[in-house]
Write a protein that holds these residues in place. Structure first.
Motif, PDB file in Angstrom:
ATOM      1  N   THR A   1       0.800  -1.364   0.553  1.00 39.23           N
ATOM      2  CA  THR A   1      -0.393   0.210  -0.476  1.00 39.23           C
ATOM      3  C   THR A   1       0.604   1.363   0.287  1.00 39.23           C
ATOM      4  O   THR A   1       0.454   2.230   0.338  1.00 39.23           O
TER       5      THR A   1
ATOM      6  N   PHE B   1       4.024  -9.494   6.416  1.00 42.09           N
ATOM      7  CA  PHE B   1       3.343  -9.130   6.337  1.00 42.09           C
ATOM      8  C   PHE B   1       2.380  -8.899   5.274  1.00 42.09           C
ATOM      9  O   PHE B   1       3.547  -9.024   4.359  1.00 42.09           O
ATOM     10  N   ASN B   2       1.477  -9.385   4.910  1.00 46.28           N
ATOM     11  CA  ASN B   2       0.434  -9.335   3.411  1.00 46.28           C
ATOM     12  C   ASN B   2       1.354 -11.228   2.553  1.00 46.28           C
ATOM     13  O   ASN B   2       1.843 -11.018   1.484  1.00 46.28           O
TER      14      ASN B   2
ATOM     15  N   ASP C   1      -3.853  -7.720   5.967  1.00 47.99           N
ATOM     16  CA  ASP C   1      -4.740  -7.285   6.425  1.00 47.99           C
ATOM     17  C   ASP C   1      -6.366  -7.484   5.835  1.00 47.99           C
ATOM     18  O   ASP C   1      -6.639  -8.069   4.889  1.00 47.99           O
TER      19      ASP C   1
ATOM     20  N   PHE D   1      -4.761  -6.992  10.544  1.00 49.08           N
ATOM     21  CA  PHE D   1      -4.451  -5.753  10.799  1.00 49.08           C
ATOM     22  C   PHE D   1      -6.313  -5.244  10.730  1.00 49.08           C
ATOM     23  O   PHE D   1      -6.479  -4.410   9.512  1.00 49.08           O
TER      24      PHE D   1
ATOM     25  N   ARG E   1     -11.715   6.180   2.894  1.00 46.60           N
ATOM     26  CA  ARG E   1     -11.806   4.712   3.758  1.00 46.60           C
ATOM     27  C   ARG E   1     -12.920   4.540   4.403  1.00 46.60           C
ATOM     28  O   ARG E   1     -12.766   4.296   5.997  1.00 46.60           O
TER      29      ARG E   1
ATOM     30  N   LYS F   1      -6.891  -0.058  15.028  1.00 41.55           N
ATOM     31  CA  LYS F   1      -6.022   0.890  13.504  1.00 41.55           C
ATOM     32  C   LYS F   1      -7.415   2.519  12.864  1.00 41.55           C
ATOM     33  O   LYS F   1      -8.503   1.728  13.381  1.00 41.55           O
ATOM     34  N   HIS F   2      -7.401   3.257  13.023  1.00 41.39           N
ATOM     35  CA  HIS F   2      -6.169   3.900  12.912  1.00 41.39           C
ATOM     36  C   HIS F   2      -5.293   4.663  14.401  1.00 41.39           C
ATOM     37  O   HIS F   2      -6.005   6.007  13.783  1.00 41.39           O
TER      38      HIS F   2
ATOM     39  N   MET G   1      -2.262  -0.029  15.788  1.00 38.53           N
ATOM     40  CA  MET G   1      -1.493   0.670  14.405  1.00 38.53           C
ATOM     41  C   MET G   1      -1.498   2.020  14.542  1.00 38.53           C
ATOM     42  O   MET G   1      -2.950   2.283  14.599  1.00 38.53           O
TER      43      MET G   1
ATOM     44  N   PHE H   1      -1.633   7.603  10.419  1.00 38.11           N
ATOM     45  CA  PHE H   1      -0.139   8.274   9.740  1.00 38.11           C
ATOM     46  C   PHE H   1      -0.511  10.107   9.948  1.00 38.11           C
ATOM     47  O   PHE H   1       0.820  10.630   9.819  1.00 38.11           O
TER      48      PHE H   1
ATOM     49  N   ASP I   1       2.146   2.355  11.227  1.00 34.42           N
ATOM     50  CA  ASP I   1       1.632   1.711   9.330  1.00 34.42           C
ATOM     51  C   ASP I   1       2.381   1.917   8.662  1.00 34.42           C
ATOM     52  O   ASP I   1       3.677   2.502   8.830  1.00 34.42           O
ATOM     53  N   TYR I   2       2.276   1.794   7.510  1.00 33.30           N
ATOM     54  CA  TYR I   2       3.154   1.383   6.288  1.00 33.30           C
ATOM     55  C   TYR I   2       3.694   2.343   6.448  1.00 33.30           C
ATOM     56  O   TYR I   2       4.389   4.215   5.421  1.00 33.30           O
TER      57      TYR I   2
ATOM     58  N   MET J   1       6.771  -0.244  10.230  1.00 29.74           N
ATOM     59  CA  MET J   1       5.961  -1.851   9.507  1.00 29.74           C
ATOM     60  C   MET J   1       6.850  -0.584   8.214  1.00 29.74           C
ATOM     61  O   MET J   1       6.585   0.743   8.276  1.00 29.74           O
TER      62      MET J   1
ATOM     63  N   TRP K   1     -10.372  -3.377   0.277  1.00 26.73           N
ATOM     64  CA  TRP K   1      -9.118  -5.076   0.314  1.00 26.73           C
ATOM     65  C   TRP K   1      -9.949  -5.666   0.859  1.00 26.73           C
ATOM     66  O   TRP K   1      -9.975  -6.370   2.459  1.00 26.73           O
TER      67      TRP K   1
ATOM     68  N   GLU L   1      -8.842   2.578   0.482  1.00 19.31           N
ATOM     69  CA  GLU L   1      -7.444   3.405   1.121  1.00 19.31           C
ATOM     70  C   GLU L   1      -6.633   4.266  -0.073  1.00 19.31           C
ATOM     71  O   GLU L   1      -7.030   4.045  -1.990  1.00 19.31           O
TER      72      GLU L   1
END
Ligand code: BGC
Length: 765
Positions: free
Chosen positions: A59, A80-81, A110, A154, A168, A207-208, A251, A254, A286-287, A318, A424, A512
């Protein structure tokens, strides 16, 4: 009496033995982690805080990591993923057999609304108002994901959102913090069960944290500007509810809070989350959010960013690999306390998941064969999808349709497989799901009804804009011209007795990085619908959306509208069930639908203003717009049924209540129609005079009941002062608002949605 004392004693003994069992398990865990950490080098400790991405699902910017080698060197705490038990087993084997200390890896994903069996998108799930169904969806997601190697999801995403521009909004439970809190609890219980010891459960990640749903102007990755009073009353409660329900991880968001990115925000991650709320799990970023402190320009280097996050209370990074890349032994020693605390929390999570007992406990391929997309899970997903769709309009009872005559199915969403699961759905296997067309064909098998189909239009005229909304294998562009497609659709529609229009958003138009300012029916589909409406035939719009959309024209011109959202892997059958009356629609909106995008941010929880406007229309010098009503097109809590429900006037068992007292608010609901149906009875309050400005209406209870034709049920809500409290504004700027109960008059309201309620006054003494 004796019996009662005995049973209380028995209960106390059970409680005491449970807590002593927990204490002794904690003591064992502490001993184990102490011993392990005593043998770890600084680099190995930092490795536990490192969560690179290794799968195909990204992502953010993809990163090439030397995963195998890094695992051998103890530089990876989780991945992950990744998908597949055999694959994950092999990676785990490297960690366990080829690294110095053999510490198993945490595998996250996710898993947002189901795994291979996909449930409706979370926004839709919340529209069921059925907490058992929501919990069950998470339980099934866990059963499937854990059979495929995953032990950490997540999810749940519990960000309250008052802005349909934000893509989102599809991932959360809508606009209300009370309902959002109940959904958060249900999801955590569903994923984690009673005990993470069970290999069919996985660890949740709330999250988030925090306030991501309040990004300015609904624009993705934007900042948040919100004061504590509104933060606590409108947004914080679901995070706290998930933490109180025992979520194992959190989590960081951002976005900023108080001007500081959440990922490096000590007040948020330590003072509030751990010290005030007592959270004892671990916090993941987060990413690439750790390195994004540099993008936010609050740090100049990766080292500074990583340190700020660590000191703030972040445990796992992450993708950025911030600490690992920038810390040598001397620097690590200087930050020993924070590194040890974070490493301990990650190891504790692995311990609780049973990974030290059996690192392969989530890689049982025989279990995969039994549970994945099994008939029982699919049946549950179909049933639950049926509870989530919201009937917005049904003029002259067009619905349910009879299985006879000629039915024309038209629209770009009618025959697309990958779009049905919604955004997602990382583990989805769309080849195994049906399109709406196939769902209707199956439902009509063996009947005399004839189903005709035409796509009718592309999603939108502009191919480039369409490509943005149909990414990741959801492409559906038709090379024919708009005129050709429309002509075919009109030819087909001419032959029909009834038209089903399957239209709206494609699944990646929400989710997202899918913020939009145009949330009306996309142009090509709108034009097609206008032409179809001119035929004067009954039309049922099956509307797909991952967000609240503006449906003014449709409401005026289309007699029946079903808000289908995205129903997951079983969307097609669930839609057919509703259209042909096998299932009576019972979903109720958890976001109100606006009349115009310019109304955002927008919620039924309108804070009481001065110059208040109860009519909602233009009136000089009171709060309003000159060109659009204040009210939504469809209110929060709204949804129709094939049957009708009658509400008796509500009653209160007393019009006064001492602070420590309790009263009951009741209403009798009767099914006055011809179908068995479910109704969601809603309890709202409004504090007439409080120190802080309060919403004109706020949800504080609900009950979903099912009634047969002619059947009545009394629904009771127990009200105590705590239920009526709120986070009062703090006079001390250093203190967060505290849950407070103030004496005085409170309006108690019961109704079928936020706009149609009956009210009695309660005085708290
Ligand atoms: C999203 C998270 C997600 C993460 C990992 C981020 O971009 O904001 O919700 O869990 O990616 O895929």
């Amino acid at each position: 009496m004796k019996l009662r004392i005995l049973s209380i004693l028995g209960f106390a003994i059970i409680l005491a033995s449970c807590s002593s069992r927990t204490d002794s398990r904690d003591a064992e865990m502490n001993r184990f982690v102490d011993e392990l950490m005593a043998r770890m080098t600084w680099e190995e400790k930092l490795g536990q805080l490192n969560l690179p991405v290794a799968g195909d699902i990204v992502t953010g910017e993809p990163r090439t990591t030397h995963v195998g080698e890094d695992i051998r060197q103890g530089k990876i705490g989780g991945l992950f993923n990744l998908k597949g038990a055999a694959y994950i087993r092999e990676i785990q084997r490297i960690a366990v057999e080829e690294s110095r200390l053999g510490i198993p890896i945490l595998f996250g994903m996710d898993v947002i609304h189901g795994y291979e069996t996909v449930f409706p998108i979370p926004l839709a799930l919340s529209c069921s108002w059925d907490m058992k169904a929501i919990e069950r969806s998470a339980e099934i997601a866990a059963a499937e994901a854990t059979a495929d190697g995953i032990c950490w999801t997540f999810s749940p995403m519990v960000d309250v959102c008052h802005d349909g521009r934000w893509g989102r909004i599809s991932e959360g439970a809508g606009e209300d913090p009370y309902l959002g809190s109940r959904v958060a609890e249900a999801m955590v219980h569903g994923y984690q069960g009673n005990d993470l010891d069970d290999p069919a459960t996985m660890m949740a990640c709330v999250k988030h944290f925090a306030l991501y749903g309040a990004v300015e102007a609904g624009r993705e990755y934007n900042n948040v500007y919100i004061d504590d009073y509104h933060a606590f009353n409108e947004y914080m409660q679901p995070y706290k509810a998930a933490v109180d329900a025992g979520a194992g991880s959190v989590m960081a968001a951002f976005n900023t809070m108080h001007g500081i990115p959440s990922t490096g925000n000590k007040w948020l991650l330590t003072d509030l989350l751990r010290e005030q709320w007592g959270f004892n799990g671990f916090v993941v970023s987060d990413y690439t959010a750790v390195e994004e402190l540099m993008d936010h320009r609050v740090c100049a280097t990766l080292e500074e960013s990583a340190l700020q996050c660590l000191q703030a209370g972040l445990d796992m990074d992450m993708v950025s690999c911030g600490l690992l890349q920038t810390m040598d032994e001397a620097k690590a020693k200087a930050n020993a306390k924070a590194i040890n605390a974070a490493c301990r929390r990650v190891l504790e999570a692995k311990y609780k998941l049973g990974l030290f007992d059996d690192p392969y406990r989530y890689c049982d391929t025989t279990r995969r064969a039994q549970v994945m997309l099994c008939p029982e899970h699919r049946a549950e997903a179909r049933r639950i999808a049926g509870e989530c769709m919201v009937l917005l309009k049904n003029e002259q009872n067009i619905l349910p349709l009879k299985k006879k005559g000629t039915i024309a199915l038209i629209g770009p969403l009618a025959n697309t497989r990958p779009n049905m699961s919604g955004t997602w759905a990382v583990a989805a296997v769309p080849d195994r799901y049906k399109t709406i067309k196939e769902g209707l064909e199956d439902a009509l098998k063996g009947t005399e009804a004839k189903l005709l189909y035409a796509k009718g239009s592309n999603l939108m005229y502009d191919a480039k804009a369409e490509a943005i909304g149909t990414m990741f294998g959801r492409e559906m562009r038709d090379p024919r011209s708009a005129e050709q497609m429309k002509a075919e659709a009109l030819r087909v529609a001419h032959q029909a007795d009834v038209i089903i229009a399957a239209m709206g958003e494609a699944s990646e138009m929400a989710g997202e990085c899918s913020s939009r300012v145009n949330i009306e029916m996309p142009d090509a589909q709108h034009d097609l619908l206008v032409e179809l409406a001119k035929l004067g035939k009954p039309i049922v719009l099956v509307h797909f959306a991952g967000r609240p959309t503006v449906l003014n024209w449709e409401t005026e011109h289309v007699p029946a509208i079903l808000e289908a959202w995205f129903g997951g892997s079983e969307t097609a059958d669930a839609v057919a069930d509703i259209l042909f009356g096998e299932v009576n629609p019972s979903g109720r909106l958890t976001v109100q639908l606006p009349r115009h995008v310019g109304q955002y941010p927008f919620s039924y929880r309108q804070m009481t203003t001065s110059r208040r406007n109860d009519e909602g229309e233009f009136n000089k010098f009171i709060t309003c717009y000159a060109d659009v009503s204040n009210w939504p097109l469809y209110p929060f809590g709204y949804g129709l049924s094939y049957t009708s429900f009658d509400y008796s006037p509500m009653t209160l068992s007393s019009s006064t209540m001492p602070m420590d007292g309790r009263v009951t608010a009741s209403v009798t609901v009767t099914n006055t129609g011809e179908y068995t149906g479910a109704e969601v009875v809603q309890l709202y309050i409004c504090d007439r005079v409080a120190k802080g400005v309060r919403p004109q209406k706020e949800l504080r209870g609900f009950e979903r009941i099912t009634l047969a034709p002619g059947e009545s049920k009394e629904v009771q809500f127990a009200i105590n002062a705590d239920l009526l409290g709120y986070y009062a504004p703090s006079v001390d700027a250093n203190l967060a608002p505290q849950w407070t109960i103030e004496p005085g008059e409170v309006e108690i309201m019961i109704g079928r949605n936020a706009r149609e309620t009956d009210m009695r006054l309660l005085t708290i003494e």
